[in-house]
Design an enzyme around this catalytic site. Sequence first.
Site, PDB file in Angstrom:
ATOM      1  N   GLU A  86       3.713  -3.142   0.943  1.00  0.00           N
ATOM      2  CA  GLU A  86       4.696  -3.208   1.712  1.00  0.00           C
ATOM      3  C   GLU A  86       4.382  -4.292   2.736  1.00  0.00           C
ATOM      4  O   GLU A  86       3.379  -4.242   3.153  1.00  0.00           O
ATOM      5  CB  GLU A  86       5.127  -1.752   2.757  1.00  0.00           C
ATOM      6  CG  GLU A  86       6.295  -2.243   3.458  1.00  0.00           C
ATOM      7  CD  GLU A  86       6.603  -0.821   4.477  1.00  0.00           C
ATOM      8  OE1 GLU A  86       7.485  -0.699   4.793  1.00  0.00           O
ATOM      9  OE2 GLU A  86       5.522  -0.195   4.522  1.00  0.00           O
ATOM     10  N   CYS A 111       7.172   2.979   1.006  1.00  0.00           N
ATOM     11  CA  CYS A 111       6.537   3.583   2.207  1.00  0.00           C
ATOM     12  C   CYS A 111       7.035   4.914   2.634  1.00  0.00           C
ATOM     13  O   CYS A 111       6.807   5.798   1.895  1.00  0.00           O
ATOM     14  CB  CYS A 111       6.308   2.816   3.395  1.00  0.00           C
ATOM     15  SG  CYS A 111       4.916   3.305   4.303  1.00  0.00           S
ATOM     16  N   LYS A 169      14.704  -0.798   1.282  1.00  0.00           N
ATOM     17  CA  LYS A 169      14.012   0.333   2.024  1.00  0.00           C
ATOM     18  C   LYS A 169      15.420   1.327   2.396  1.00  0.00           C
ATOM     19  O   LYS A 169      16.052   0.912   3.332  1.00  0.00           O
ATOM     20  CB  LYS A 169      12.968   0.311   2.823  1.00  0.00           C
ATOM     21  CG  LYS A 169      12.364   1.541   3.463  1.00  0.00           C
ATOM     22  CD  LYS A 169      11.281   1.197   4.145  1.00  0.00           C
ATOM     23  CE  LYS A 169      10.490   2.152   4.768  1.00  0.00           C
ATOM     24  NZ  LYS A 169       9.362   1.571   5.942  1.00  0.00           N
TER      25      LYS A 169
END
Length: 269
Positions: free
Chosen positions: A41, A153, A112
Amino acid sequence: MFLAAAIQISSTTDVGRNLATIEALVDRAAGYGAKFVATPENSNFLGQADEKVRLAESFDGPTCRRFADLAKRHGIHLLLGSFNERGTSPERCRNTSVLFGPDGSRLAVYRKIHLFDVDHSEAVRAMESRTIESGDEHVVAETALGNFGLSVCYDLRFGDQYRRLVRMGADVICVPAAFTARTGRDHWSELLRARAIECQSFVIAPAQYGRHGEAELRESYGRAMIVDPWGVVLATAPDVAEGLALAEIDLSRVAEIRRAIPVGKYAST
């Protein structure tokens, strides 16, 4: 069967240095024979949120162009773990993961979904939604190597997202991350192994480590790793160094485990 590499780096606000470091590690991974390479990321920039927005790029920008060129040069599948994609307004960008094919083409894009809005302590405090637009699409990339479920993440904490990726056909789960040092010590490997076990999938998790060059920024945990569908950690990068986690991915292992313990038959559609 193919060799996969999860890259571990410590990105900073120096975009040129970050991309040069990544390129050297991709070159090394390809030299070992890796056919799938993934970066963490915030690969191109890790710094203050407002600056991240200001520097946001399009898919035609320098970061994606460089990754496309790298993938094509080595003839590999290359996952840009995430970069700051330009958003729909000047105040926010997107945290976007992009998979490039061996010819440099863009195979898949994932934005995300779960944003890091937490207030655990002084060391773990963030409001990612202030400057990041959330995605709303689950993505599985079908490739010649296999089917890759994409995530980033903080998504790791939401098991329903990964079970959905499996229902969509994922054999391998990608979790590029910049996990905080405080939470990573207790949760990182445990959550990665849990996702691998419950999804009966390989998990490839490139990672950021260290303080990223600015004292006010939170520290990332590191330990990039690759986990097999039984939950066995196949490879882990060193704690405090740039490097690679390398492992063979044999998708017959996924089929074998899913056949032996058919938990998927109980999954909701």
